[in-house]
Each structure stands twice: as C-alpha cells, then as structure tokens.
Design an enzyme around this catalytic site. Structure first.
Site, PDB file in Angstrom:
ATOM      1  N   ARG A  36       0.850  -1.200   0.000  1.00 46.51           N
ATOM      2  CA  ARG A  36       0.000   0.000   0.000  1.00 46.51           C
ATOM      3  C   ARG A  36       0.880   1.243   0.000  1.00 46.51           C
ATOM      4  O   ARG A  36       0.572   2.258  -0.610  1.00 46.51           O
ATOM      5  CB  ARG A  36      -0.949   0.009   1.221  1.00 46.51           C
ATOM      6  CG  ARG A  36      -1.670   1.342   1.361  1.00 46.51           C
ATOM      7  CD  ARG A  36      -2.902   1.333   2.259  1.00 46.51           C
ATOM      8  NE  ARG A  36      -2.866   0.405   3.358  1.00 46.51           N
ATOM      9  CZ  ARG A  36      -2.177   0.584   4.481  1.00 46.51           C
ATOM     10  NH1 ARG A  36      -1.447   1.665   4.666  1.00 46.51           N
ATOM     11  NH2 ARG A  36      -2.199  -0.331   5.429  1.00 46.51           N
ATOM     12  N   TYR A  52     -16.983  17.775 -13.946  1.00 49.40           N
ATOM     13  CA  TYR A  52     -17.386  16.374 -14.087  1.00 49.40           C
ATOM     14  C   TYR A  52     -18.435  16.041 -13.020  1.00 49.40           C
ATOM     15  O   TYR A  52     -18.309  16.453 -11.864  1.00 49.40           O
ATOM     16  CB  TYR A  52     -16.132  15.511 -13.916  1.00 49.40           C
ATOM     17  CG  TYR A  52     -16.387  14.030 -13.902  1.00 49.40           C
ATOM     18  CD1 TYR A  52     -16.813  13.369 -15.050  1.00 49.40           C
ATOM     19  CD2 TYR A  52     -16.210  13.279 -12.747  1.00 49.40           C
ATOM     20  CE1 TYR A  52     -17.050  12.008 -15.040  1.00 49.40           C
ATOM     21  CE2 TYR A  52     -16.439  11.914 -12.725  1.00 49.40           C
ATOM     22  CZ  TYR A  52     -16.875  11.291 -13.879  1.00 49.40           C
ATOM     23  OH  TYR A  52     -17.111   9.938 -13.863  1.00 49.40           O
ATOM     24  N   ASP A  87      -8.043  19.633 -13.408  1.00 51.35           N
ATOM     25  CA  ASP A  87      -8.356  18.272 -13.844  1.00 51.35           C
ATOM     26  C   ASP A  87      -8.056  18.238 -15.340  1.00 51.35           C
ATOM     27  O   ASP A  87      -8.785  18.800 -16.152  1.00 51.35           O
ATOM     28  CB  ASP A  87      -9.825  17.956 -13.550  1.00 51.35           C
ATOM     29  CG  ASP A  87     -10.209  16.532 -13.952  1.00 51.35           C
ATOM     30  OD1 ASP A  87      -9.558  15.971 -14.858  1.00 51.35           O
ATOM     31  OD2 ASP A  87     -11.177  15.992 -13.385  1.00 51.35           O
ATOM     32  N   LYS A 131      -9.208   7.355 -18.729  1.00 50.93           N
ATOM     33  CA  LYS A 131      -9.592   7.909 -20.013  1.00 50.93           C
ATOM     34  C   LYS A 131      -8.410   7.854 -20.989  1.00 50.93           C
ATOM     35  O   LYS A 131      -7.982   6.779 -21.334  1.00 50.93           O
ATOM     36  CB  LYS A 131     -10.133   9.330 -19.815  1.00 50.93           C
ATOM     37  CG  LYS A 131     -11.115   9.459 -18.629  1.00 50.93           C
ATOM     38  CD  LYS A 131     -12.406   8.704 -18.791  1.00 50.93           C
ATOM     39  CE  LYS A 131     -13.245   8.597 -17.517  1.00 50.93           C
ATOM     40  NZ  LYS A 131     -13.505   9.845 -16.825  1.00 50.93           N
TER      41      LYS A 131
HETATM   42  C1  LIG Z   1     -13.938  10.182 -15.501  1.00 50.32           C
HETATM   43  C2  LIG Z   1     -13.537  11.483 -14.937  1.00 50.32           C
HETATM   44  C3  LIG Z   1     -13.223  11.613 -13.570  1.00 50.32           C
HETATM   45  C4  LIG Z   1     -13.364  10.460 -12.599  1.00 50.32           C
HETATM   46  O1  LIG Z   1     -12.456   9.443 -12.867  1.00 50.32           O
HETATM   47  P1  LIG Z   1     -12.722   7.887 -12.570  1.00 50.32           P
HETATM   48  O2  LIG Z   1     -11.470   7.251 -13.070  1.00 50.32           O
HETATM   49  O3  LIG Z   1     -13.955   7.489 -13.318  1.00 50.32           O
HETATM   50  O4  LIG Z   1     -12.901   7.750 -11.096  1.00 50.32           O
HETATM   51  C5  LIG Z   1     -12.801  12.852 -13.124  1.00 50.32           C
HETATM   52  N1  LIG Z   1     -12.712  13.909 -13.955  1.00 50.32           N
HETATM   53  C6  LIG Z   1     -13.023  13.812 -15.262  1.00 50.32           C
HETATM   54  C7  LIG Z   1     -12.894  15.028 -16.130  1.00 50.32           C
HETATM   55  C8  LIG Z   1     -13.445  12.612 -15.804  1.00 50.32           C
HETATM   56  O5  LIG Z   1     -13.758  12.533 -17.100  1.00 50.32           O
END
Ligand SMILES: *Cc1c(COP(=O)(O)O)cnc(C)c1O
Length: 390
Positions: free
Chosen positions: A55, A107, A181, A206
């Site tokens: 961890r 998001y 982000d 993504k």
């Molecule tokens: C998908 C997404 C998240 C969250 O990420 P996960 O991997 O699904 O937990 C946060 N910010 C944006 C812009 C996203 O597209």
C-alpha cells in the site's frame, strides 16, 4: 548494477512517454516494467527496507508515478485506484470552513463528491463560469483555499484560461491552490503546471490508459510540502491502484502522443462534418472558430482533443435515436479509448446533475472520437443522423 535513470529535461514528450520512470529490470533485464504482484517484501534487516508494504510502495506503481510526473513536467506523481480517489485525496488537503471555487461545468462525479460528501464535513463549494475572468475575480473570497478547473469541461467543452486564473490567484489573500483536472486534454495537449497551476489531476481511466481496460487516477505537482502530505494521505487512506492496473497505464501511455494526434485529427474532421449537417443544430468543439474558447484553447493547447458535443434538431427523442443507431460508435459512458463512443449526457453520465446548475440540454450528444478511420466514423454518424426527420 542500477540501471541508468534518464534525465528528463533533455527529452521530448514522445520519448518520455515511452521511457520516463522506466528502466530495464535490474535482475533480469526485462525491458517492460514487471508487474510486482506482491503485498509485502522480505527485509534484510529490521525496519530499514525501502520496500516494506505494497500500500505504501510498489515498484510498478513507482514507475507509473514517475512517468506521469515527467509527462506533466512536474516533480512528483502519485497514482490512485480511480480518478475519484485522486480527487478525494486532494480534497483532504482542506479543513472544515475552507472554500473551493469550481467550474460550473465540472465532471458529474466531482460535483457529487463536493456537494454530497465533502459539504457534510464542512467544506464549502461555489461554482462559476471559469471562462469569464471577471466572474472568477468577483467570486473570490477570503476563506478560499482551492480553485478547481476543468478545461475543456465535460460535456460542454468550455475552455478556461489557466495562466490568467493562476495570475489572478497569485495576488489573492491566502493564495488558493489552483487544481486542474487535465483528463480531457492530457499532458500531450496541455501542461497546466507550466501555466501556473499547483496541482494537476487525472482520471487515467480515459486517455492516459487509452484502451478502456483500466480504472485509475493520478496527481502531479511540484510543491514538496503538498506532495509529502498527499503521499502521506495516499498511504493513510489507501486508495492505491494494483500493479496490473499500473502496468496497463504505463503501456497505454507509451502511445499517448500517437493516439492524441489521431483523436484530434479525426475530431476536427467530424466537427466540420457535423457543423454542415442539416439535422445538427449546434456543434461544440474547441477547434472550431465558432467555439467561444477557441482562441484560448489555441494558445494553451497543442491540439483540440477528441471530444465533441452537439445538439440535434428534434429534441431528446432525436438525440436518443441517433445515439442508439450508430454501429461503430458504441453507446457507452466513459471516453478517451481507442474506440469511438457516443452518449446522451442528460440520460447517462450526467443524470446525477439533473436539477442542479450543471444540468445539460437533453438533446445534447457527446462523442468520444476514437482512432478508427475517420471516413468510417463519418459514414456511421451520417447513417444515424439520416434516421431523424427534421
Ligand atoms: C472520468 C472522470 C473523472 C473520474 O475518474 P474515474 O477514473 O472514473 O474515477 C474525473 N474527472 C473527469 C474530467 C473525468 O472525465
């Protein structure tokens, strides 16, 4: 013999994407970073080992963390089990009474953790049009500790000027942390730390993973004290990714520049196609001069990305018909993989923001444009659009 670490400064992004944080395995010479599938490590003397418990530290994860840090042009990287776990850990830098100013189009999951998890622990959140600097200036408060930006946003692809907001915050009392982000842009297209941001976060699920086969998150930053606190939290809270997931992201990232080039080129072609289609009312793509954030995007991004949103004539029913009748574009949530996806945010990814200020047009369709041949993608959309009568 320890493998020679690469000096990141002199290397181009494409080279870093393949090599940063990684060197041949010291025991076997394996070129690919091994998946260190272990929870613990044998120690030669008590309490002195670098590797003690997985961890806290895992070599596959360390390679990924160093690679992502290099790609964002940052000093420190931390990986998490999901994008939301990364966001959660960043929010734990704050204390009750602290205020966060966020894009009014964040998001959905980010909006949810803000308002339905952290508000009950005494954090305060407000939302603003980040593309409007006067509105941002007017929204600043004395107890503001963090400003949370997405650019481009999801699903409306709004663009915020990272450098201008960083500049604005640098003179504000208490100097709130600027968090970006960077999921939609990826470090290949946009490097927020170089524009003055303090912390970059990603859903590596993504584009960074890029193959729709892993869920993960990341944080990259330069400040040592904040890094130490986040690293402490990563271990203390424990939302760490497993080594196989880290391996998959490391592998995915190697082709990030190639994939992003194709995502951008395909999306530009498709945006132009949609803009000229009679069944389409409005196309939202930062690469189109008609997009209000086009000039800023052109300045702060290397390309305009692979996400397109558009509104069809004929309302929600027409949107549903199109989204359910493509053959190559799969009807699915998520984005950023090599395969093209289509969805209706109001009924799918953005259901949780219905009735909130983030509610989106029910006739809006979002595309995650993949890296297939663009002619096939356009033909697919053309067919589906022909099914709606206008
Ligand atoms: C998908 C997404 C998240 C969250 O990420 P996960 O991997 O699904 O937990 C946060 N910010 C944006 C812009 C996203 O597209």
């Amino acid at each position: 013999m320890q493998p020679r670490p690469l000096s990141n400064d002199a290397l181009a992004f494409e080279t870093l994407a393949i090599h940063a944080g990684q060197s041949p395995d010291p025991t076997t010479g394996a070129v690919m970073t091994p998946i260190y599938q272990t929870s613990t490590y044998a120690q030669t003397s008590m309490g002195e080992a670098v590797y003690d418990y997985a961890r806290t530290i895992n070599p596959t994860r360390s390679a990924l963390q160093d690679c992502l840090a290099a790609l964002e042009g940052g000093r420190y990287g931390l990986s998490f089990a999901s994008g939301m776990a990364a966001i959660d850990t960043i929010l734990r830098l704050l204390k009750p009474g602290d205020h966060v100013l966020a894009s009014n189009d964040v998001y959905g999951g980010t909006f949810r953790i803000f308002t339905r998890v952290y508000e009950q622990y005494g954090l305060q959140f407000s939302f603003v049009e980040m593309g409007d600097l006067n509105a941002v200036r007017a929204a600043l408060r004395a107890n503001m500790r963090m400003v949370w930006i997405e650019t481009p946003t999801n699903p409306l692809l709004k663009v915020a000027d990272i450098a201008a907001i960083a500049e604005l915050l640098s003179s504000h009392v208490g100097r709130p942390l600027l968090v970006v982000d960077n999921t939609f842009a990826t470090p290949y297209l946009q490097q927020p730390l170089k524009l003055g941001a303090d912390i970059v976060t990603h859903s590596v699920t993504k584009y960074l993973g890029g193959h729709s086969d892993v869920v993960g998150g990341a944080v990259v930053l330069n400040d040592e004290a904040a890094y130490n606190r986040l690293k402490f939290l990563q271990n203390a809270v424990g939302a760490v990714p497993g080594p196989l997931d880290c391996f998959l992201v490391l592998r995915g990232v190697k082709t990030l520049p190639l994939r992003m080039e194709r995502h951008c080129a395909n999306a530009m072609r498709i945006a132009h196609f949609l803009e000229s289609h009679p069944a389409v009312q409005r196309v939202i793509y930062p690469g189109l001069p008609s997009h209000p954030g086009h000039a800023i995007a052109a300045r702060q991004m290397r390309g305009f990305g692979g996400m397109i949103s558009f509104v069809v004539k004929g309302g929600p029913e027409a949107a549903r018909r199109v989204a359910e009748h493509t053959r190559i574009f799969a009807l699915a949530e998520s984005l950023g993989g090599v395969e093209s996806l289509i969805e209706v945010p109001a009924a799918m990814t953005h259901m949780s923001v219905a009735g909130s200020p983030l509610e989106v047009d029910a006739a809006l369709i979002r595309l995650s444009v993949g890296v297939e041949h663009v002619d096939d993608l356009i033909a697919d959309l053309e067919r589906a659009l022909s099914l709606i009568s206008i």
